[in-house]
Design a protein around this motif. Structure first.
Motif, PDB file in Angstrom:
ATOM      1  N   VAL A   1     -14.984  29.950  51.445  1.00 41.83           N
ATOM      2  CA  VAL A   1     -15.795  28.439  52.064  1.00 41.83           C
ATOM      3  C   VAL A   1     -17.195  29.646  51.361  1.00 41.83           C
ATOM      4  O   VAL A   1     -17.731  30.101  51.507  1.00 41.83           O
ATOM      5  CB  VAL A   1     -16.061  28.475  54.197  1.00 41.83           C
ATOM      6  CG1 VAL A   1     -17.458  27.315  53.673  1.00 41.83           C
ATOM      7  CG2 VAL A   1     -14.993  27.783  54.299  1.00 41.83           C
ATOM      8  N   VAL A   2     -18.145  28.041  50.917  1.00 44.11           N
ATOM      9  CA  VAL A   2     -19.183  27.793  50.112  1.00 44.11           C
ATOM     10  C   VAL A   2     -20.240  27.091  50.614  1.00 44.11           C
ATOM     11  O   VAL A   2     -19.445  25.904  50.787  1.00 44.11           O
ATOM     12  CB  VAL A   2     -18.706  28.311  48.301  1.00 44.11           C
ATOM     13  CG1 VAL A   2     -20.706  28.583  48.233  1.00 44.11           C
ATOM     14  CG2 VAL A   2     -18.621  29.395  47.621  1.00 44.11           C
ATOM     15  N   VAL A   3     -21.210  27.555  51.204  1.00 48.71           N
ATOM     16  CA  VAL A   3     -21.539  27.224  51.725  1.00 48.71           C
ATOM     17  C   VAL A   3     -23.801  26.912  51.289  1.00 48.71           C
ATOM     18  O   VAL A   3     -24.588  28.197  50.756  1.00 48.71           O
ATOM     19  CB  VAL A   3     -23.017  28.193  53.425  1.00 48.71           C
ATOM     20  CG1 VAL A   3     -23.791  26.677  54.158  1.00 48.71           C
ATOM     21  CG2 VAL A   3     -21.181  27.758  54.428  1.00 48.71           C
TER      22      VAL A   3
ATOM     23  N   ALA B   1     -17.175  33.781  54.096  1.00 48.72           N
ATOM     24  CA  ALA B   1     -17.976  32.784  53.638  1.00 48.72           C
ATOM     25  C   ALA B   1     -19.469  33.380  53.214  1.00 48.72           C
ATOM     26  O   ALA B   1     -19.584  34.422  53.170  1.00 48.72           O
ATOM     27  CB  ALA B   1     -18.509  32.086  55.028  1.00 48.72           C
ATOM     28  N   VAL B   2     -19.629  33.101  51.892  1.00 47.13           N
ATOM     29  CA  VAL B   2     -20.645  33.067  50.570  1.00 47.13           C
ATOM     30  C   VAL B   2     -21.518  31.579  51.386  1.00 47.13           C
ATOM     31  O   VAL B   2     -21.600  30.147  51.291  1.00 47.13           O
ATOM     32  CB  VAL B   2     -20.143  33.130  50.278  1.00 47.13           C
ATOM     33  CG1 VAL B   2     -22.012  33.802  49.090  1.00 47.13           C
ATOM     34  CG2 VAL B   2     -19.444  34.296  49.644  1.00 47.13           C
ATOM     35  N   ILE B   3     -22.963  32.273  52.047  1.00 45.86           N
ATOM     36  CA  ILE B   3     -23.846  31.424  51.884  1.00 45.86           C
ATOM     37  C   ILE B   3     -24.981  32.093  50.954  1.00 45.86           C
ATOM     38  O   ILE B   3     -25.458  32.808  50.579  1.00 45.86           O
ATOM     39  CB  ILE B   3     -24.600  31.732  53.354  1.00 45.86           C
ATOM     40  CG1 ILE B   3     -23.638  31.373  54.428  1.00 45.86           C
ATOM     41  CG2 ILE B   3     -26.533  30.867  53.855  1.00 45.86           C
ATOM     42  CD1 ILE B   3     -23.837  31.784  55.590  1.00 45.86           C
ATOM     43  N   VAL B   4     -25.342  30.693  50.304  1.00 45.39           N
ATOM     44  CA  VAL B   4     -26.437  31.338  49.637  1.00 45.39           C
ATOM     45  C   VAL B   4     -27.849  30.506  49.448  1.00 45.39           C
ATOM     46  O   VAL B   4     -28.096  29.180  50.057  1.00 45.39           O
ATOM     47  CB  VAL B   4     -25.910  30.356  47.862  1.00 45.39           C
ATOM     48  CG1 VAL B   4     -27.503  30.175  46.669  1.00 45.39           C
ATOM     49  CG2 VAL B   4     -24.703  30.516  47.512  1.00 45.39           C
ATOM     50  N   GLY B   5     -28.741  30.789  50.528  1.00 47.73           N
ATOM     51  CA  GLY B   5     -30.019  30.582  50.890  1.00 47.73           C
ATOM     52  C   GLY B   5     -30.200  31.103  52.174  1.00 47.73           C
ATOM     53  O   GLY B   5     -29.118  31.151  53.295  1.00 47.73           O
ATOM     54  N   ALA B   6     -31.353  31.572  52.509  1.00 45.24           N
ATOM     55  CA  ALA B   6     -31.400  32.292  54.145  1.00 45.24           C
ATOM     56  C   ALA B   6     -32.730  31.567  54.798  1.00 45.24           C
ATOM     57  O   ALA B   6     -33.610  32.623  55.011  1.00 45.24           O
ATOM     58  CB  ALA B   6     -31.698  33.522  53.737  1.00 45.24           C
TER      59      ALA B   6
ATOM     60  N   GLU C   1     -25.101  30.590  38.702  1.00 44.49           N
ATOM     61  CA  GLU C   1     -23.333  29.618  38.698  1.00 44.49           C
ATOM     62  C   GLU C   1     -22.910  30.159  39.874  1.00 44.49           C
ATOM     63  O   GLU C   1     -22.536  31.418  40.269  1.00 44.49           O
ATOM     64  CB  GLU C   1     -23.594  28.884  37.372  1.00 44.49           C
ATOM     65  CG  GLU C   1     -22.782  30.733  36.706  1.00 44.49           C
ATOM     66  CD  GLU C   1     -22.538  30.804  35.188  1.00 44.49           C
ATOM     67  OE1 GLU C   1     -21.675  31.032  35.137  1.00 44.49           O
ATOM     68  OE2 GLU C   1     -23.636  30.122  34.896  1.00 44.49           O
ATOM     69  N   ARG C   2     -21.732  29.133  40.336  1.00 42.91           N
ATOM     70  CA  ARG C   2     -20.905  29.834  41.084  1.00 42.91           C
ATOM     71  C   ARG C   2     -19.480  30.511  40.867  1.00 42.91           C
ATOM     72  O   ARG C   2     -19.511  31.485  42.093  1.00 42.91           O
ATOM     73  CB  ARG C   2     -19.618  28.220  41.059  1.00 42.91           C
ATOM     74  CG  ARG C   2     -18.619  28.693  41.947  1.00 42.91           C
ATOM     75  CD  ARG C   2     -19.043  28.462  43.551  1.00 42.91           C
ATOM     76  NE  ARG C   2     -17.574  28.643  44.332  1.00 42.91           N
ATOM     77  CZ  ARG C   2     -17.232  29.900  44.061  1.00 42.91           C
ATOM     78  NH1 ARG C   2     -17.668  31.148  44.223  1.00 42.91           N
ATOM     79  NH2 ARG C   2     -15.940  29.799  45.384  1.00 42.91           N
ATOM     80  N   ALA C   3     -19.450  31.450  39.446  1.00 37.92           N
ATOM     81  CA  ALA C   3     -18.705  32.316  39.484  1.00 37.92           C
ATOM     82  C   ALA C   3     -19.670  33.011  39.503  1.00 37.92           C
ATOM     83  O   ALA C   3     -19.012  35.064  39.410  1.00 37.92           O
ATOM     84  CB  ALA C   3     -18.645  32.072  37.249  1.00 37.92           C
ATOM     85  N   ALA C   4     -21.425  33.280  39.840  1.00 35.11           N
ATOM     86  CA  ALA C   4     -21.487  34.708  40.244  1.00 35.11           C
ATOM     87  C   ALA C   4     -21.192  35.688  41.109  1.00 35.11           C
ATOM     88  O   ALA C   4     -22.188  36.174  41.798  1.00 35.11           O
ATOM     89  CB  ALA C   4     -23.069  34.415  39.596  1.00 35.11           C
TER      90      ALA C   4
ATOM     91  N   VAL D   1     -19.157  17.812  51.046  1.00 39.41           N
ATOM     92  CA  VAL D   1     -18.055  18.905  50.491  1.00 39.41           C
ATOM     93  C   VAL D   1     -17.657  17.892  48.859  1.00 39.41           C
ATOM     94  O   VAL D   1     -17.399  17.755  48.564  1.00 39.41           O
ATOM     95  CB  VAL D   1     -17.003  18.425  51.721  1.00 39.41           C
ATOM     96  CG1 VAL D   1     -16.330  19.637  51.238  1.00 39.41           C
ATOM     97  CG2 VAL D   1     -17.932  19.357  52.710  1.00 39.41           C
ATOM     98  N   SER D   2     -17.701  19.484  48.615  1.00 38.11           N
ATOM     99  CA  SER D   2     -17.218  19.558  47.114  1.00 38.11           C
ATOM    100  C   SER D   2     -15.957  20.878  47.112  1.00 38.11           C
ATOM    101  O   SER D   2     -15.739  21.803  47.582  1.00 38.11           O
ATOM    102  CB  SER D   2     -17.274  19.152  45.874  1.00 38.11           C
ATOM    103  OG  SER D   2     -17.053  19.224  44.361  1.00 38.11           O
ATOM    104  N   GLY D   3     -14.896  20.607  46.858  1.00 34.99           N
ATOM    105  CA  GLY D   3     -13.741  21.772  47.388  1.00 34.99           C
ATOM    106  C   GLY D   3     -13.612  22.800  48.047  1.00 34.99           C
ATOM    107  O   GLY D   3     -14.497  21.389  49.743  1.00 34.99           O
TER     108      GLY D   3
END
Length: 353
Positions: free
Chosen positions: A130-132, A5-10, A121-124, A262-264
């Protein structure tokens, strides 16, 4: 099921999700645009279901040890007369934001959170199962996926802490504004003020949002003393203690209902999914419930797609309802007209609850 999982935001939601997934054997990376966790913060209300979530994450006892338990609150008029006593029927805990974040992050592996790492952006992002998206009410992930941006509530909030014991929980409702007081800990008072944006002095509202925010924060003690002049001694004590203590100011927004969380392979959690007015005191609770629900789904479902469907089905309807209730309470509590009937209805409701 286990995965990556990659989580964006801590923030609260992101750190809680990271902790839960790590405990379940997942590989986790967290990207956070800020340099560190905040060094200070006001009190957050933790209802029993949020404390249950913290227990499931293994930090409930640590949070209990550094928080204040309260049952009930008083709703007051500006002159100090009581509108109603709210028994609430259950216990809530008031937890400093720093205590909550430190408990959630206390034993996370060093380097798990990559600070100073905004994600444009998502590509980065690196590849993951999963992306959270836990990137807050202005979430770029949500905007990219659904085009949904925060909507203004027409109100602003000030908040902070001052020395001295609070002596219980109260909210004072006047015409167009409110002032809340709660304990932060045994020796400090947490306070918050909410009012209509139009009631701020006009010159403060000029300029770009960032310069406006800095100007309002710098002049907050004088602004608040003017706006709440003549209110009862409990409010006056806090206002007199503001000098030298940080004051947070922000314009208030919430998130319109989303077609999905949820998306994808991306899941929205916390304010990214359901940023709301602060008047219900539910934002941090809902973030924790999102995180635990997502972790549970990802660790029990047969695959990621099924897990994300389960998470969306379990959280979205409740989140939309909570945002609507918070928006309604924001309007009612800052109403400028019909305050006497409002207070009478609140008193009657409290007596028969």
């Amino acid at each position: 099921m286990r995965g990556s999982a990659v989580i964006v935001g801590a923030g609260i939601a992101g750190t809680a999700a990271a902790r839960g997934l790590l405990r379940a054997g997942w590989s986790v990376q967290v990207f956070e645009r800020n340099a560190s966790f905040p060094a200070s913060g006001t009190a957050l209300g933790m209802w029993p279901e949020a404390m249950d979530a913290l227990d499931r994450l293994g930090v409930g006892d640590a949070v209990r040890a550094d928080s204040v338990q309260e049952r009930g609150a008083r709703l007051l008029r500006p002159d100090g007369r009581e509108i109603a006593t709210l028994g609430l029927g259950r216990t809530a805990r008031l937890v400093p934001r720093t205590v909550l974040l430190n408990a959630l992050a206390g034993d996370l592996p060093a380097g798990l959170v990559q600070w100073n790492s905004p994600v444009a952006e998502r590509a980065a992002l690196p590849e993951a199962d999963v992306v959270v998206a836990a990137d807050g009410i202005s979430s770029p992930r949500r905007t990219a996926l659904f085009g949904t941006r925060p909507r203004p509530l027409g109100t602003v909030a000030f908040r902070g802490t001052v020395p001295g014991r609070a002596g219980g929980v109260s909210e004072t409702w006047g015409a167009g504004r409110l002032f809340g007081i709660t304990p932060l800990d045994a020796e400090s008072t947490n306070w918050f003020a909410c009012l209509r944006s139009a009631d701020l002095p006009g010159f403060l509202l000029d300029g770009a949002p960032q310069s406006r925010q800095a100007r309002v924060q710098a002049e907050a003690p004088q602004i608040l003393r003017g706006l709440y002049r003549g209110w009862h001694p409990g409010v006056a004590r806090v206002l007199e203690a503001l000098d030298g203590n940080p004051v947070d100011y922000r314009e208030l927004f919430d998130i319109p209902p989303l077609p999905s969380y949820v998306s994808g392979r991306t899941a929205l959690v916390g304010d990214a999914a359901h940023g709301m007015a602060p008047n219900l005191g539910r934002g941090a609770c809902e973030a924790l419930l999102d995180a635990v629900a997502l972790v549970t789904a990802l660790t029990t479902a047969p695959d990621v797609a099924a897990a994300l469907r389960t998470y969306d089905a379990g959280r979205r309807r409740h989140g939309i309802r909570t945002v609507r209730l918070a928006r309604l309470l924001n309007r009612v509590s800052t109403a400028q007209r019909f305050t006497a009937p409002r207070n009478a209805v609140l008193n009657a409701a409290a007596r028969f609850s």
